[in-house]
Structures are given as structure tokens and as C-alpha cells.
Design a protein around this motif. Structure first.
Motif, PDB file in Angstrom:
ATOM      1  N   GLN A  58       0.813  -1.208   0.000  1.00 20.61           N
ATOM      2  CA  GLN A  58       0.000   0.000   0.000  1.00 20.61           C
ATOM      3  C   GLN A  58       0.855   1.272   0.000  1.00 20.61           C
ATOM      4  N   VAL A  59       0.190   2.379  -0.383  1.00 21.96           N
ATOM      5  CA  VAL A  59       0.824   3.692  -0.319  1.00 21.96           C
ATOM      6  C   VAL A  59      -0.071   4.627   0.484  1.00 21.96           C
ATOM      7  N   LEU A  60       0.559   5.564   1.167  1.00 25.28           N
ATOM      8  CA  LEU A  60      -0.153   6.604   1.901  1.00 25.28           C
ATOM      9  C   LEU A  60      -0.085   7.874   1.078  1.00 25.28           C
ATOM     10  N   ILE A  61      -1.259   8.423   0.759  1.00 24.68           N
ATOM     11  CA  ILE A  61      -1.331   9.620  -0.088  1.00 24.68           C
ATOM     12  C   ILE A  61      -1.800  10.801   0.743  1.00 24.68           C
ATOM     13  N   ARG A  62      -1.055  11.872   0.693  1.00 24.42           N
ATOM     14  CA  ARG A  62      -1.489  13.136   1.291  1.00 24.42           C
ATOM     15  C   ARG A  62      -2.337  13.837   0.237  1.00 24.42           C
ATOM     16  N   MET A  63      -3.650  13.841   0.434  1.00 15.03           N
ATOM     17  CA  MET A  63      -4.554  14.394  -0.558  1.00 15.03           C
ATOM     18  C   MET A  63      -4.418  15.910  -0.643  1.00 15.03           C
TER      19      MET A  63
END
Length: 339
Positions: free
Chosen positions: A32-37
Motif C-alpha cells: 500500500q501507499v499513503l497519499i497526502r490528498m
């Protein structure tokens, strides 16, 4: 653990209310990746979602369309790095190939699957796409639903050709990106709208012709006249019951109607017989796959198309953004900057 902001649709008696909440950032899985929207955009679907008390879980994070920056990656992720600019896919499990009804259950921002109206979003590494370098986050956030829908309708399924004619209904996000993509492919675009002002704007953006359907209720006949009695090669059917029969009347022999929208309601029951004698067809279109999204972005990068944004709201102004979309006066997309 670190806290982040997000909106939730919370049951309040017989309706869903938008509530801003705080949650803890969960741990990433290996893939998984963590995205800063950074930005999100609204679709007509989001108005249907907030009105559907029984069909969506209590506390659902809404919206399917967003763009942001990779903040962290799981241990097995190789294709993404911190700082990459990415967009989420509407159907995170539809990577390529034929559609499966199973994808509907996990579409972002509806039913039981949280969406992107949040400071942070966790996504599978193969359920996101790179944002074209020339686009802002807000521009990129207009594409996951509207842009991919049009790509599947006109390009993947429609196989649009230069010199053909396309008719789009209205001047919302889907209609205008369809106009821009069709123009870039060398097609001529007819726009129908109830507003002369919006039709004038559409012509400035490249529309070939405009028809005011209030002044000209028989817009199907007008479209046939504009095409020298032949009819239109592609129609994006966005209206529903009030427009379908006219779309069938206006379609050219061998033409294709892309069934996309339900703006005037569900339950269309058009007379399909004329399609038989025109050898014309209807394609049901429900957004598209990750591969469709990648192909769209490559085409946009080559053509340098900039999506039309009507208004941008701040994260604290999300309820106003919903109201603005509901009023149906917009020209292009309604976006939210997640600051």
C-alpha cells in the motif's frame, strides 16, 4: 499516532449529514501507499450518495475523485516513491480487462467503501495512476470519474475518429471534458444546454455548434439538420428519461449512444426499435479501469488538455460545495482544495 481530518456522512434521523472528523492514520500494508490528498472534485453521484440513507454505511467518507502526493510506501512497493503526484482510481479493483459487477461494491466514496475527502488516503499500489506533470492537483482531481468515463465512452468503446460528430448534453464536468477530448481527436462537437451564456462559453472552448434545448425543444431535429440530415455519430446520454428518445432520434446510422447519466432520474424506457433500422448501438458506461485512466492521461499529456474548473472551495467549505453543485449552475467541475 498522528491524527488527520476527513469528512463523514453521518445518519441524522432520515438523512445523511456531512460532519468533519479526526481519525488516526492506520499502518500501511506491504503493498500500500499513503497519499497526502491535495484536492478532490464532486460528481453528480455524490449528490445521490448523500441522499441515500439506506444504501451507504454510517460514517462513510465521501467522494471518489482526488489527487495528492505519496507520503509513504509499504515495504513491497517499487513503482512509487515519496513525493510522487498521483490520482486514485474510481474502481480500485478494476485494473484492466473486462468489467465485473464485483467492482461496483468497492467503488470509492459509496456504499461501504470510504472515499477521498480526507487529508490522507491509503491505496493499493496498483490502484493509483501518475498525475500528468502539467496539471495542478485540482485539475487532476477532475479526472477519475468524469475523464475516465468519457475515455471509455468515446475512445475505448466508441473508437472515435477524426471528422465524426459528437453531441454532449449540458456543460457539466463530463460534458466539457468530452468536448475537449473529442476536439483533440479531430471530431466536431455539438453542445446542448438551457443557457445561451453557457453555450457561448462552450463555443469559446471549441464547441462546433450549440443548441438551446429550451428555445429549441426538438434539439434532435436541430442536430440532424446541423449534420446535413445524417445524424450524430456519438451521443453522451447524460439526461435519462427526458432525453433518451431524442438521443435515439438524433443518432446517425452506425452511431453509438454512450449511456452514462441519470440527471433527470432513473428508469428510462425509450423506444429502442429505431436503433435496429439504423444499425446503431447503446454502450452502457460506468467509469472505467486503471488502464483506461492511464491511457486517458497519456492522451491528455500529448494534447495538453486542461480540465475546466468552475469553482474551488476550501476544506472547511465542503457543505457549500455540495450546495453549489446541487444548484446546477456550474460550468465544468466543482473542486475542493484540501489544504
Amino acid at each position: 499516532m498522528a491524527k488527520f481530518r476527513h469528512y463523514a456522512l453521518v445518519r441524522a434521523e432520515s438523512e445523511l449529514a456531512l460532519v468533519q472528523r479526526e481519525s488516526e492514520i492506520p499502518k500501511l500494508a506491504a503493498d500500500q501507499v499513503l497519499i497526502r490528498m491535495k484536492a478532490a472534485s464532486l460528481n453528480y453521484r455524490d449528490l445521490l450518495t448523500i441522499a441515500d440513507v439506506q444504501g451507504n454505511k454510517d460514517g462513510l467518507v465521501p467522494l471518489s475523485d482526488g489527487a495528492g502526493e505519496v507520503q509513504a510506501v509499504g515495504s513491497d512497493v517499487r513503482q512509487w516513491s515519496v513525493g510522487d503526484r498521483v490520482s486514485t482510481a474510481f474502481f480500485p479493483t478494476w485494473r484492466s480487462g473486462a468489467f465485473s459487477p464485483a467492482h461496483l461494491a468497492v467503488a470509492l466514496g459509496g456504499g461501504q467503501t470510504d472515499g477521498v475527502l480526507s487529508d490522507y488516503v491509503i491505496a493499493q499500489q496498483d490502484a493509483i495512476v501518475a498525475v500528468p506533470e502539467y496539471l495542478s492537483f485540482e485539475q487532476a482531481a477532475t479526472l477519475p470519474c468524469a475523464g475516465v468515463t468519457v475515455w471509455q465512452a468515446l475512445f475505448a468503446r466508441g473508437q472515435i475518429q477524426a471528422g465524426q460528430t459528437v453531441l454532449v448534453q449540458g456543460t457539466g464536468g463530463v460534458a466539457l471534458i468530452a468536448m475537449q477530448l473529442a476536439n483533440a481527436a479531430g471530431a466536431r462537437v455539438i453542445v446542448i444546454s438551457s443557457s445561451d451564456e453557457k453555450l457561448a462559453k462552450a463555443k469559446q472552448l471549441g464547441a462546433w455548434q450549440g443548441i438551446n434545448y429550451r428555445a429549441t425543444p426538438d434539439w434532435d431535429r436541430a442536430a440532424i439538420e446541423l449534420t446535413d440530415g445524417i445524424g450524430v455519430d456519438h451521443i453522451l446520454e447524460l439526461g435519462g428519461p427526458t432525453t433518451y428518445d431524442r438521443s435515439i432520434a438524433a443518432i446517425a446510422p452506425g452511431g453509438q449512444i454512450a449511456q452514462i447519466g441519470v440527471l433527470s432520474g432513473f428508469g428510462s424506457q425509450p423506444n429502442m426499435t429505431p436503433l435496429q433500422f439504423k444499425n446503431a448501438s447503446v454502450n452502457g458506461i460506468c467509469v472505467g479501469s486503471v488502464e483506461h485512466f492511464k491511457a486517458l492521461n497519456l492522451f491528455m499529456e500529448k494534447s495538453r488538455i486542461e480540465p475546466v474548473i468552475d469553482q474551488q472551495f476550501g476544506f472547511s467549505e465542503v457543505p457549500q460545495a455540495y450546495d453549489y453543485l446541487r444548484a446546477a449552475g456550474h460550468f465544468g467541475k466543482v473542486c475542493i482544495t484540501i489544504d
